[in-house]
Design a protein around this motif. Structure first.
Motif, PDB file in Angstrom:
ATOM      1  N   GLY A 166       0.802  -1.221   0.000  1.00  0.00           N
ATOM      2  CA  GLY A 166       0.000   0.000   0.000  1.00  0.00           C
ATOM      3  C   GLY A 166       0.829   1.263   0.000  1.00  0.00           C
ATOM      4  O   GLY A 166       0.298   2.355   0.169  1.00  0.00           O
ATOM      5  N   ARG A 167       2.130   1.123  -0.168  1.00  0.00           N
ATOM      6  CA  ARG A 167       2.982   2.314  -0.159  1.00  0.00           C
ATOM      7  C   ARG A 167       3.768   2.445  -1.454  1.00  0.00           C
ATOM      8  O   ARG A 167       4.820   3.061  -1.486  1.00  0.00           O
ATOM      9  CB  ARG A 167       3.949   2.244   1.026  1.00  0.00           C
ATOM     10  N   ILE A 168       3.281   1.816  -2.529  1.00  0.00           N
ATOM     11  CA  ILE A 168       3.920   1.978  -3.838  1.00  0.00           C
ATOM     12  C   ILE A 168       3.045   2.890  -4.683  1.00  0.00           C
ATOM     13  O   ILE A 168       1.858   2.620  -4.867  1.00  0.00           O
ATOM     14  CB  ILE A 168       4.099   0.618  -4.545  1.00  0.00           C
ATOM     15  N   ARG A 169       3.606   3.984  -5.146  1.00  0.00           N
ATOM     16  CA  ARG A 169       2.858   4.942  -5.955  1.00  0.00           C
ATOM     17  C   ARG A 169       3.485   5.061  -7.328  1.00  0.00           C
ATOM     18  O   ARG A 169       4.678   4.806  -7.494  1.00  0.00           O
ATOM     19  CB  ARG A 169       2.874   6.322  -5.306  1.00  0.00           C
ATOM     20  N   ALA A 170       2.666   5.464  -8.295  1.00  0.00           N
ATOM     21  CA  ALA A 170       3.196   5.754  -9.616  1.00  0.00           C
ATOM     22  C   ALA A 170       2.874   7.190  -9.981  1.00  0.00           C
ATOM     23  O   ALA A 170       1.846   7.720  -9.545  1.00  0.00           O
ATOM     24  CB  ALA A 170       2.594   4.815 -10.648  1.00  0.00           C
ATOM     25  N   TYR A 171       3.726   7.799 -10.761  1.00  0.00           N
ATOM     26  CA  TYR A 171       3.600   9.183 -11.233  1.00  0.00           C
ATOM     27  C   TYR A 171       3.653  10.231 -10.130  1.00  0.00           C
ATOM     28  O   TYR A 171       4.408  11.165 -10.188  1.00  0.00           O
ATOM     29  CB  TYR A 171       2.280   9.409 -12.010  1.00  0.00           C
ATOM     30  N   HIS A 172       2.785  10.072  -9.125  1.00  0.00           N
ATOM     31  CA  HIS A 172       2.587  11.174  -8.197  1.00  0.00           C
ATOM     32  C   HIS A 172       2.658  10.703  -6.761  1.00  0.00           C
ATOM     33  O   HIS A 172       2.187   9.625  -6.420  1.00  0.00           O
ATOM     34  CB  HIS A 172       1.230  11.822  -8.471  1.00  0.00           C
ATOM     35  N   TYR A 173       3.245  11.550  -5.929  1.00  0.00           N
ATOM     36  CA  TYR A 173       3.449  11.212  -4.534  1.00  0.00           C
ATOM     37  C   TYR A 173       2.912  12.391  -3.742  1.00  0.00           C
ATOM     38  O   TYR A 173       3.439  13.497  -3.831  1.00  0.00           O
ATOM     39  CB  TYR A 173       4.951  11.022  -4.353  1.00  0.00           C
ATOM     40  N   ASP A 174       1.813  12.187  -3.014  1.00  0.00           N
ATOM     41  CA  ASP A 174       1.130  13.296  -2.336  1.00  0.00           C
ATOM     42  C   ASP A 174       2.016  13.952  -1.293  1.00  0.00           C
ATOM     43  O   ASP A 174       2.675  13.268  -0.527  1.00  0.00           O
ATOM     44  CB  ASP A 174      -0.138  12.776  -1.645  1.00  0.00           C
ATOM     45  N   GLU A 175       1.999  15.276  -1.259  1.00  0.00           N
ATOM     46  CA  GLU A 175       2.780  15.963  -0.237  1.00  0.00           C
ATOM     47  C   GLU A 175       2.206  15.725   1.146  1.00  0.00           C
ATOM     48  O   GLU A 175       2.905  15.798   2.145  1.00  0.00           O
ATOM     49  CB  GLU A 175       2.814  17.464  -0.525  1.00  0.00           C
ATOM     50  N   THR A 176       0.882  15.474   1.184  1.00  0.00           N
ATOM     51  CA  THR A 176       0.236  15.289   2.478  1.00  0.00           C
ATOM     52  C   THR A 176       0.278  13.842   2.946  1.00  0.00           C
ATOM     53  O   THR A 176      -0.132  13.545   4.060  1.00  0.00           O
ATOM     54  CB  THR A 176      -1.230  15.718   2.391  1.00  0.00           C
ATOM     55  N   SER A 177       0.790  12.935   2.093  1.00  0.00           N
ATOM     56  CA  SER A 177       0.748  11.532   2.484  1.00  0.00           C
ATOM     57  C   SER A 177       1.698  11.260   3.648  1.00  0.00           C
ATOM     58  O   SER A 177       2.648  12.014   3.886  1.00  0.00           O
ATOM     59  CB  SER A 177       1.100  10.649   1.296  1.00  0.00           C
ATOM     60  N   ASP A 178       1.435  10.186   4.344  1.00  0.00           N
ATOM     61  CA  ASP A 178       2.200   9.783   5.530  1.00  0.00           C
ATOM     62  C   ASP A 178       3.679   9.618   5.190  1.00  0.00           C
ATOM     63  O   ASP A 178       4.050   8.821   4.343  1.00  0.00           O
ATOM     64  CB  ASP A 178       1.576   8.469   6.019  1.00  0.00           C
ATOM     65  N   THR A 179       4.532  10.380   5.846  1.00  0.00           N
ATOM     66  CA  THR A 179       5.969  10.310   5.530  1.00  0.00           C
ATOM     67  C   THR A 179       6.759   9.642   6.643  1.00  0.00           C
ATOM     68  O   THR A 179       7.930   9.937   6.839  1.00  0.00           O
ATOM     69  CB  THR A 179       6.542  11.712   5.287  1.00  0.00           C
ATOM     70  N   LYS A 180       6.128   8.739   7.374  1.00  0.00           N
ATOM     71  CA  LYS A 180       6.859   8.060   8.455  1.00  0.00           C
ATOM     72  C   LYS A 180       7.655   6.866   7.923  1.00  0.00           C
ATOM     73  O   LYS A 180       8.803   6.700   8.259  1.00  0.00           O
ATOM     74  CB  LYS A 180       5.878   7.619   9.545  1.00  0.00           C
ATOM     75  N   GLY A 181       7.005   6.055   7.111  1.00  0.00           N
ATOM     76  CA  GLY A 181       7.653   4.817   6.694  1.00  0.00           C
ATOM     77  C   GLY A 181       8.301   4.918   5.328  1.00  0.00           C
ATOM     78  O   GLY A 181       8.448   6.003   4.772  1.00  0.00           O
ATOM     79  N   PRO A 182       8.714   3.775   4.774  1.00  0.00           N
ATOM     80  CA  PRO A 182       9.304   3.759   3.445  1.00  0.00           C
ATOM     81  C   PRO A 182       8.249   3.948   2.348  1.00  0.00           C
ATOM     82  O   PRO A 182       7.110   3.509   2.501  1.00  0.00           O
ATOM     83  CB  PRO A 182       9.921   2.370   3.353  1.00  0.00           C
ATOM     84  N   TYR A 183       8.652   4.617   1.277  1.00  0.00           N
ATOM     85  CA  TYR A 183       7.763   4.844   0.153  1.00  0.00           C
ATOM     86  C   TYR A 183       8.467   4.499  -1.146  1.00  0.00           C
ATOM     87  O   TYR A 183       9.648   4.805  -1.308  1.00  0.00           O
ATOM     88  CB  TYR A 183       7.337   6.308   0.093  1.00  0.00           C
ATOM     89  N   ILE A 184       7.749   3.902  -2.076  1.00  0.00           N
ATOM     90  CA  ILE A 184       8.321   3.629  -3.395  1.00  0.00           C
ATOM     91  C   ILE A 184       7.551   4.434  -4.425  1.00  0.00           C
ATOM     92  O   ILE A 184       6.322   4.441  -4.404  1.00  0.00           O
ATOM     93  CB  ILE A 184       8.255   2.123  -3.731  1.00  0.00           C
ATOM     94  N   LEU A 185       8.268   5.132  -5.280  1.00  0.00           N
ATOM     95  CA  LEU A 185       7.619   5.912  -6.335  1.00  0.00           C
ATOM     96  C   LEU A 185       8.156   5.459  -7.694  1.00  0.00           C
ATOM     97  O   LEU A 185       9.370   5.461  -7.923  1.00  0.00           O
ATOM     98  CB  LEU A 185       7.897   7.403  -6.139  1.00  0.00           C
ATOM     99  N   ILE A 186       7.234   5.052  -8.566  1.00  0.00           N
ATOM    100  CA  ILE A 186       7.620   4.637  -9.922  1.00  0.00           C
ATOM    101  C   ILE A 186       7.276   5.768 -10.877  1.00  0.00           C
ATOM    102  O   ILE A 186       6.111   6.169 -10.944  1.00  0.00           O
ATOM    103  CB  ILE A 186       6.857   3.373 -10.356  1.00  0.00           C
ATOM    104  N   SER A 187       8.248   6.296 -11.590  1.00  0.00           N
ATOM    105  CA  SER A 187       7.900   7.335 -12.570  1.00  0.00           C
ATOM    106  C   SER A 187       8.452   7.001 -13.944  1.00  0.00           C
ATOM    107  O   SER A 187       9.649   6.778 -14.098  1.00  0.00           O
ATOM    108  CB  SER A 187       8.381   8.706 -12.131  1.00  0.00           C
ATOM    109  N   PRO A 188       7.567   6.945 -14.934  1.00  0.00           N
ATOM    110  CA  PRO A 188       8.016   6.703 -16.302  1.00  0.00           C
ATOM    111  C   PRO A 188       8.724   7.940 -16.828  1.00  0.00           C
ATOM    112  O   PRO A 188       8.265   9.054 -16.612  1.00  0.00           O
ATOM    113  CB  PRO A 188       6.714   6.495 -17.075  1.00  0.00           C
ATOM    114  N   LEU A 189       9.864   7.755 -17.487  1.00  0.00           N
ATOM    115  CA  LEU A 189      10.615   8.903 -17.985  1.00  0.00           C
ATOM    116  C   LEU A 189      10.312   9.206 -19.442  1.00  0.00           C
ATOM    117  O   LEU A 189      10.588  10.283 -19.923  1.00  0.00           O
ATOM    118  CB  LEU A 189      12.108   8.671 -17.801  1.00  0.00           C
ATOM    119  N   MET A 190       9.800   8.201 -20.132  1.00  0.00           N
ATOM    120  CA  MET A 190       9.382   8.470 -21.509  1.00  0.00           C
ATOM    121  C   MET A 190       8.248   7.517 -21.858  1.00  0.00           C
ATOM    122  O   MET A 190       8.099   6.486 -21.223  1.00  0.00           O
ATOM    123  CB  MET A 190      10.556   8.302 -22.468  1.00  0.00           C
TER     124      MET A 190
END
Lengths: 131, 131
Positions: free
Chosen positions: A24-48
């Motif tokens: 539940g902590r893997i995001r794509a494209y966008h990572y909310d500024e208000t989201s919980d920043t206590k634990g680890p987060y994974i962000l997947i962003s396509p570059l092209m």
């Protein structure tokens, strides 16, 4: 058409280490500024956008994808561990880590960042799909 | 399947003997300059999408051709100028701990991908024209 981000997400969550820390902590494209920043987060962003590559008899066989996968955590050890597990998982679905990246620490928010890039060229034609 | 290539060294010797060291170097430099010019033009186009004051575009500079490892001739593209974009260009490229999604993330990677094939063509054609 393949929903590559979804495929990556499912494969990452099949890894036990990633699943215990990041369900539940893997995001794509966008990572909310208000989201919980206590634990680890994974962000997947396509570059092209996906690039059609190999052809045979006017049929597109493979598609090339370039992704950046960020891990943001509170501990350096955890960041490295998760990044390594991601690298291994990506390797199994034919994505290779690229040169470059970022290994960073911000002392004002006390968080670590490990950013790596992966290039993959999986078969996307029906009948040859290996994902 | 593998292949063994023999005689590249002697072939290069022959080319050297025929054209002379200085002429070869001149041809290499001209090819490299053309390639670098093409690369920076594409990069500027890629950076134009998210420009603000345009300092990042203006400060993009290329070195004169120089040798690394005594053999390999290269041109380096880097940032230099009064607004010190060289110190923040990596944040634009990868993001940072706080800034997860800078506009234009991966612009350099996209440029590298786009220019790979045309760059090789430019080098090849330039050398072919000169030698």
């Amino acid at each position: 058409m393949l929903d590559m981000i979804n495929i990556i997400k499912t494969h990452l969550l099949e890894n036990e280490v990633i699943a215990t820390h990041c369900t539940g902590r893997i995001r794509a494209y966008h990572y909310d500024e208000t989201s919980d920043t206590k634990g680890p987060y994974i962000l997947i962003s396509p570059l092209m956008p996906p690039q059609p590559t190999t052809y045979a008899s006017d049929k597109n066989l493979t598609t090339e994808y370039l992704y950046q996968i960020d891990v943001r955590t509170d501990s350096e050890k955890q960041a490295k561990m998760l990044s390594e597990e991601i690298r291994k998982t990506m390797f199994t679905i034919a994505f290779r880590q690229q040169r470059g990246g970022l290994d960073d620490y911000d002392h004002t928010v006390k968080r670590y960042l490990d950013a790596r890039r992966y290039l993959g060229m999986p078969y996307t034609i029906e009948g040859l799909q290996n994902l | 399947m593998s292949a063994e290539i023999k005689g590249t060294r002697s072939m290069l010797e022959k080319i050297r003997a025929k054209y002379g060291e200085t002429k070869m170097l001149k041809a290499q430099d001209r090819a490299l300059r053309r390639g670098a010019q093409y690369f920076t033009s594409v990069m500027k186009e890629e950076f134009e999408v998210f420009r603000d004051t345009g300092a990042t575009i203006d400060e993009m500079t290329t070195t004169e051709p120089y040798f690394i490892h005594g053999q390999v001739r290269i041109i380096k593209v880097y940032w230099s100028g009064s607004k010190s974009r060289q110190s923040i260009i990596h944040i634009n490229e990868y993001g940072s701990v706080k800034n997860t999604n800078p506009r234009g993330r991966g612009a350099i990677a996209r440029t590298m991908y786009r220019t790979e094939e045309p760059y090789k063509d430019i080098i090849r054609e330039s050398l072919r024209g000169d030698l």
